[in-house]
Design a protein around this motif. Sequence first.
Motif, PDB file in Angstrom:
ATOM      1  N   ASP A 100       0.870  -1.183   0.000  1.00 16.48           N
ATOM      2  CA  ASP A 100       0.000   0.000   0.000  1.00 16.48           C
ATOM      3  C   ASP A 100       0.901   1.225   0.000  1.00 16.48           C
ATOM      4  O   ASP A 100       1.858   1.287   0.776  1.00 16.48           O
ATOM      5  CB  ASP A 100      -0.895   0.005   1.250  1.00 16.48           C
ATOM      6  N   ASP A 101       0.626   2.188  -0.878  1.00 17.23           N
ATOM      7  CA  ASP A 101       1.496   3.361  -0.941  1.00 17.23           C
ATOM      8  C   ASP A 101       1.233   4.363   0.187  1.00 17.23           C
ATOM      9  O   ASP A 101       1.999   5.305   0.371  1.00 17.23           O
ATOM     10  CB  ASP A 101       1.400   4.051  -2.310  1.00 17.23           C
TER      11      ASP A 101
ATOM     12  N   ARG B 212      -0.545   1.165   5.764  1.00 15.34           N
ATOM     13  CA  ARG B 212       0.233  -0.074   5.682  1.00 15.34           C
ATOM     14  C   ARG B 212       0.856  -0.422   7.042  1.00 15.34           C
ATOM     15  O   ARG B 212       0.803  -1.567   7.494  1.00 15.34           O
ATOM     16  CB  ARG B 212       1.323   0.058   4.615  1.00 15.34           C
TER      17      ARG B 212
ATOM     18  N   ALA C 150       5.606  -0.253  -0.953  1.00 13.68           N
ATOM     19  CA  ALA C 150       4.913   1.019  -1.149  1.00 13.68           C
ATOM     20  C   ALA C 150       4.528   1.264  -2.603  1.00 13.68           C
ATOM     21  O   ALA C 150       3.944   2.294  -2.933  1.00 13.68           O
ATOM     22  CB  ALA C 150       5.794   2.170  -0.655  1.00 13.68           C
ATOM     23  N   SER C 151       4.864   0.315  -3.485  1.00 14.05           N
ATOM     24  CA  SER C 151       4.507   0.471  -4.902  1.00 14.05           C
ATOM     25  C   SER C 151       4.311  -0.913  -5.512  1.00 14.05           C
ATOM     26  O   SER C 151       4.711  -1.925  -4.925  1.00 14.05           O
ATOM     27  CB  SER C 151       5.632   1.203  -5.661  1.00 14.05           C
TER      28      SER C 151
ATOM     29  N   ASP D 101      -2.955  -3.088  -2.415  1.00 12.50           N
ATOM     30  CA  ASP D 101      -3.799  -1.920  -2.643  1.00 12.50           C
ATOM     31  C   ASP D 101      -4.124  -1.888  -4.137  1.00 12.50           C
ATOM     32  O   ASP D 101      -3.279  -2.248  -4.967  1.00 12.50           O
ATOM     33  CB  ASP D 101      -3.046  -0.655  -2.216  1.00 12.50           C
TER      34      ASP D 101
ATOM     35  N   MET E  24      -1.696   1.855  -6.828  1.00 10.62           N
ATOM     36  CA  MET E  24      -0.346   2.126  -6.334  1.00 10.62           C
ATOM     37  C   MET E  24       0.507   2.636  -7.485  1.00 10.62           C
ATOM     38  O   MET E  24       0.236   2.324  -8.639  1.00 10.62           O
ATOM     39  CB  MET E  24       0.312   0.831  -5.820  1.00 10.62           C
TER      40      MET E  24
ATOM     41  N   ASP F 269      -0.552  -1.198 -10.706  1.00  8.78           N
ATOM     42  CA  ASP F 269      -1.692  -1.300  -9.782  1.00  8.78           C
ATOM     43  C   ASP F 269      -1.806  -2.730  -9.247  1.00  8.78           C
ATOM     44  O   ASP F 269      -1.118  -3.644  -9.697  1.00  8.78           O
ATOM     45  CB  ASP F 269      -2.989  -0.809 -10.436  1.00  8.78           C
TER      46      ASP F 269
END
Length: 201
Positions: A8-9, A14, A34-35, A54, A57, A61
Motif C-alpha cells: 500500500d502506498d 500499511r 509502497a509500490s 492496494d 499504487m 496497480d
Amino acid sequence: MVRVLLADDEHLIRGALAALLSLEDDLDVVAEAASGTEALAMARAHRPDVAVLDLQMPGADGVSVATSLRGELPHCRTMIVTSHGLPGHLKRALEAGVRGFVPKTLSAQRLAEIIRAVHAGSRYVDPELAADAISAGDSPLTAREAEVLALAADGAPIAEIAERASLSQGTVRNYLSSAVSKLGAENRHTAVRLARHRGWV
C-alpha cells in the motif's frame, strides 16, 4: 503460519495494518511494499502465502501485480484492498485470479479472517462491491476504445493520443466517437468521467 505481504502506498495505513495483523498468532507479515514494482520484488524475495495489495499504487496497480504473481508465484494467493471499489476493477481483479476483493473500511480482525480463508482456498468478495458490479453490467467498450479513452483522460490532443497509441488521427477520432456514442455521453470528457466512474478505464 500464513506468510503475508502488504502493499500500500499510504505508509500510515500499511504500518497500522502490519501492526494489527502481527497481533494474530497465525499471521506473519514477512514484507511490506509502497509500490507495485516493490510489491513484485518483495514477493519474489520473500515468497508469501498471501499478498494483500492496494488497488491503486504507483509503478503497477494491484491487479497488474496480481497478474504477474499468478504467473511467477502460483502458490501465492492475492487479495485487493481498495477505497475505490468500482465494478470494472472487480471484474479485472477476478480475471487476474484475485481471491479476495475488500474495501479499506474493513476491520483488521475481519481482514485477518479473510486472509485465512483466502489462504485456505476460498474466495471472498465484499457483498456491496459485488452488488454494484452486477448492477453496472459489463463495459460496452472494446479494449482499444477503452485504451484511447484512457489516453484522452488528461485532455491530450488527438495528435498526441494517436502517437502514443500508434494509430492514425482518423482512427483515434473513430474510437473516441464510438466510445462517446456507446456511453451516451455528449463529448469525450463526459465519456471519460462515466467510464472512470464505472472502473472501465
